[in-house]
Design a protein around this motif. Structure first.
Motif, PDB file in Angstrom:
ATOM      1  N   LEU A   1       0.745  -1.143  -0.119  1.00  0.00           N
ATOM      2  CA  LEU A   1      -0.115  -0.004   0.082  1.00  0.00           C
ATOM      3  C   LEU A   1       0.834   1.201  -0.153  1.00  0.00           C
ATOM      4  O   LEU A   1       1.862   1.257   0.549  1.00  0.00           O
ATOM      5  N   ASN A   2       0.406   2.363  -0.453  1.00  0.00           N
ATOM      6  CA  ASN A   2       1.255   3.410  -0.938  1.00  0.00           C
ATOM      7  C   ASN A   2       0.579   4.747  -0.331  1.00  0.00           C
ATOM      8  O   ASN A   2      -0.600   4.709  -0.455  1.00  0.00           O
ATOM      9  N   PRO A   3       1.385   5.900   0.008  1.00  0.00           N
ATOM     10  CA  PRO A   3       1.113   7.034   0.415  1.00  0.00           C
ATOM     11  C   PRO A   3       0.431   7.632  -0.923  1.00  0.00           C
ATOM     12  O   PRO A   3       0.596   7.452  -2.220  1.00  0.00           O
ATOM     13  N   VAL A   4      -0.650   8.409  -0.454  1.00  0.00           N
ATOM     14  CA  VAL A   4      -1.338   9.114  -1.707  1.00  0.00           C
ATOM     15  C   VAL A   4      -0.895  10.229  -2.243  1.00  0.00           C
ATOM     16  O   VAL A   4      -0.309  11.176  -1.304  1.00  0.00           O
ATOM     17  N   VAL A   5      -0.589  10.526  -3.526  1.00  0.00           N
ATOM     18  CA  VAL A   5      -0.078  11.999  -3.944  1.00  0.00           C
ATOM     19  C   VAL A   5      -1.403  12.835  -4.334  1.00  0.00           C
ATOM     20  O   VAL A   5      -2.260  12.434  -5.082  1.00  0.00           O
ATOM     21  N   GLU A   6      -1.327  13.960  -3.707  1.00  0.00           N
ATOM     22  CA  GLU A   6      -2.738  14.826  -3.714  1.00  0.00           C
ATOM     23  C   GLU A   6      -2.426  15.703  -4.995  1.00  0.00           C
ATOM     24  O   GLU A   6      -3.621  16.033  -5.409  1.00  0.00           O
ATOM     25  N   ARG A   7      -1.286  15.919  -5.277  1.00  0.00           N
ATOM     26  CA  ARG A   7      -1.110  17.139  -6.529  1.00  0.00           C
ATOM     27  C   ARG A   7      -0.675  16.330  -7.528  1.00  0.00           C
ATOM     28  O   ARG A   7       0.183  15.793  -7.872  1.00  0.00           O
ATOM     29  N   ILE A   8      -1.688  16.387  -8.746  1.00  0.00           N
ATOM     30  CA  ILE A   8      -1.632  15.408  -9.716  1.00  0.00           C
ATOM     31  C   ILE A   8      -1.444  16.541 -10.882  1.00  0.00           C
ATOM     32  O   ILE A   8      -1.888  17.497 -11.350  1.00  0.00           O
ATOM     33  N   PRO A   9      -0.211  16.725 -11.441  1.00  0.00           N
ATOM     34  CA  PRO A   9       0.097  17.572 -12.633  1.00  0.00           C
ATOM     35  C   PRO A   9      -0.660  17.562 -13.869  1.00  0.00           C
ATOM     36  O   PRO A   9      -1.273  16.363 -13.900  1.00  0.00           O
TER      37      PRO A   9
ATOM     38  N   LEU B   1       0.757  -0.629 -15.553  1.00  0.00           N
ATOM     39  CA  LEU B   1       1.108   0.672 -15.604  1.00  0.00           C
ATOM     40  C   LEU B   1      -0.045   1.419 -16.085  1.00  0.00           C
ATOM     41  O   LEU B   1      -0.735   1.039 -17.052  1.00  0.00           O
ATOM     42  N   HIS B   2      -0.439   2.623 -15.496  1.00  0.00           N
ATOM     43  CA  HIS B   2      -1.574   3.372 -15.677  1.00  0.00           C
ATOM     44  C   HIS B   2      -1.332   4.665 -15.620  1.00  0.00           C
ATOM     45  O   HIS B   2      -0.303   5.077 -14.646  1.00  0.00           O
ATOM     46  N   TRP B   3      -2.146   5.599 -16.172  1.00  0.00           N
ATOM     47  CA  TRP B   3      -1.985   7.087 -16.080  1.00  0.00           C
ATOM     48  C   TRP B   3      -2.846   7.832 -15.077  1.00  0.00           C
ATOM     49  O   TRP B   3      -3.959   7.576 -15.460  1.00  0.00           O
ATOM     50  N   VAL B   4      -2.595   8.216 -14.080  1.00  0.00           N
ATOM     51  CA  VAL B   4      -3.304   8.788 -13.180  1.00  0.00           C
ATOM     52  C   VAL B   4      -3.222  10.189 -13.605  1.00  0.00           C
ATOM     53  O   VAL B   4      -2.389  10.935 -13.859  1.00  0.00           O
ATOM     54  N   ILE B   5      -4.709  10.828 -13.405  1.00  0.00           N
ATOM     55  CA  ILE B   5      -4.966  12.352 -14.048  1.00  0.00           C
ATOM     56  C   ILE B   5      -5.589  13.062 -12.921  1.00  0.00           C
ATOM     57  O   ILE B   5      -5.649  14.315 -13.152  1.00  0.00           O
ATOM     58  N   ALA B   6      -6.107  12.452 -11.906  1.00  0.00           N
ATOM     59  CA  ALA B   6      -6.787  13.354 -10.740  1.00  0.00           C
ATOM     60  C   ALA B   6      -6.921  12.449  -9.431  1.00  0.00           C
ATOM     61  O   ALA B   6      -6.830  11.136  -9.639  1.00  0.00           O
ATOM     62  N   LEU B   7      -7.205  13.155  -8.551  1.00  0.00           N
ATOM     63  CA  LEU B   7      -7.374  12.480  -7.271  1.00  0.00           C
ATOM     64  C   LEU B   7      -8.844  12.710  -6.727  1.00  0.00           C
ATOM     65  O   LEU B   7      -9.125  13.928  -6.522  1.00  0.00           O
ATOM     66  N   ASP B   8      -9.736  11.934  -6.570  1.00  0.00           N
ATOM     67  CA  ASP B   8     -11.268  12.276  -6.312  1.00  0.00           C
ATOM     68  C   ASP B   8     -11.731  11.405  -4.968  1.00  0.00           C
ATOM     69  O   ASP B   8     -10.764  10.332  -4.844  1.00  0.00           O
TER      70      ASP B   8
END
Length: 369
Positions: free
Chosen positions: A130-138, A173-180
């Motif tokens: 399990l991983n820390p959540v990145v809140e700012r997605i460029p 692998l996947h592209w993350v575009i936002a945190l919801d």
């Protein structure tokens, strides 16, 4: 390898290995239903709407069944008695690995598991990180790797409902575009599918953000024209050279030799000849592009570290649905272990910059015989 009918007792036992319940799969949930079912799972392993149950192995390692079913044999020998079947996406504790003198010669690796032995061909070694959540997605998004055995993706729908779509597997692998906010009220990443432009969500802690240095180019001091890759279909081997110096070699799985063609009309045999790397994509959705939660459908989102060298779509890439290297297995591509595919991706040209969905160019020479 042999097959046996699945007894009623095995069906009941199989459901205990999952946070899924067969009665609640293939369903659309309202947010209230989702939160209620997820809360119930805190006191019971009967249901977990987006991840498998932990296997709880403390001494060996854990594998995921990556086929519809895989047999457990009494001995590390596919002519021995079949003890039981294990089914797709079950997690199996492995006590230790065995190289069997009964073969098969191209891949004699077997695993000692509860009740017997399983051949390694259709078993994926997985981890539970399990991983820390990145809140700012460029704006360009972030590349991320699934670091749990699998995670179930959901799409939001009308009237606050959420529907199952793809199941995303470890090492993809996947592209993350936002945190919801997800259907359970927690942080979920929104992913963008590069093939069909669909957007769907998974729990953020199930994905590890890939660092730029993990895909930085290798051997940049070697002139590009001095690099080449050779693949032998007969030997199911790949070699990488810098001029005449061997720098990498491994077993591979090339295309299955069939008289008929694959679903897109392209031959399944890997083409022979001399090629150039023409395109590189760290994440590629292969197979069909339809949105589905059918686990047997030919849809492969997130194929990792894809290096194309033929215009019909033939590529080197990581594989998460088998480990049967040394035997033809693919629909034309050259299958590699994910970490080996990443090496090829980094070592070949054209050089890919972090954040690029695709890089095209006239790159490293590839010779297939």
């Amino acid at each position: 390898m042999g097959n046996v009918a699945r007894p009623e007792s095995s069906r009941r036992a199989a459901t205990r290995h999952f946070w899924y319940n067969s009665d609640t799969m293939n369903k659309t949930y309202t947010r209230r239903e989702f939160i209620k079912l997820a809360a119930l799972s805190l006191g019971s392993l009967a249901f977990r709407p987006f991840a498998p149950q932990k296997a709880g192995n403390e001494t060996g390692f854990v594998v995921r069944v990556a086929a519809a079913s895989v047999s457990v044999y009494a001995q590390p020998d596919d002519t021995s008695r079949i003890v039981q079947q294990r089914y797709r996406d079950e997690l199996v504790n492995v006590y230790h690995e065995i190289v069997s003198d009964k073969g098969p010669g191209y891949n004699p690796v077997w695993y000692r598991v509860w009740g017997g032995y399983m051949h390694s061909a259709r078993l994926q070694t997985v981890r539970e990180q399990l991983n820390p959540v990145v809140e700012r997605i460029p704006a360009g998004g972030l590349l991320a790797e699934v670091s749990v055995p699998y995670t179930q993706a959901y799409m939001p729908g009308p009237r606050d409902t959420w529907s199952e779509v793809y199941r995303l597997y470890c090492d993809t692998l996947h592209w993350v575009i936002a945190l919801d906010e997800g259907p359970d009220g927690g942080p979920w990443y929104r992913l963008k599918d590069e093939l069909n432009d669909a957007e769907y969500h998974v729990p953020a802690e199930h994905l590890r953000i890939v660092r730029p240095e993990e895909m930085s180019p290798l051997a940049v001091d070697v002139p590009p024209e001095k690099k080449r890759i050779e693949v032998s279909i007969e030997k199911q081997m790949m070699w990488a050279y810098e001029e005449d110096r061997l720098v990498f070699s491994t077993k591979v799985s090339t295309g299955v030799l069939k008289r008929d063609r694959s679903i897109n009309g392209i031959p399944t045999a890997t083409p022979v000849g001399e090629f150039r790397v023409i395109s590189k994509m760290p994440s590629k959705h292969m197979g069909g592009g339809q949105l589905t939660n059918d686990l047997e459908a030919y849809v492969l989102p997130g194929v990792p570290w894809t290096t194309f060298f033929d215009g019909t779509g033939v590529a080197f890439h990581g594989t998460y649905w088998h480990t049967n290297y040394g035997m033809t297995m693919s629909r034309g591509c050259v299958n590699l272990r994910p970490e080996e595919a990443r090496w090829v991706f980094r070592w070949t040209t054209p050089v890919t910059e972090y954040g690029e969905i695709e890089k095209r160019g006239y790159g490293t020479r590839v010779i297939v015989t």
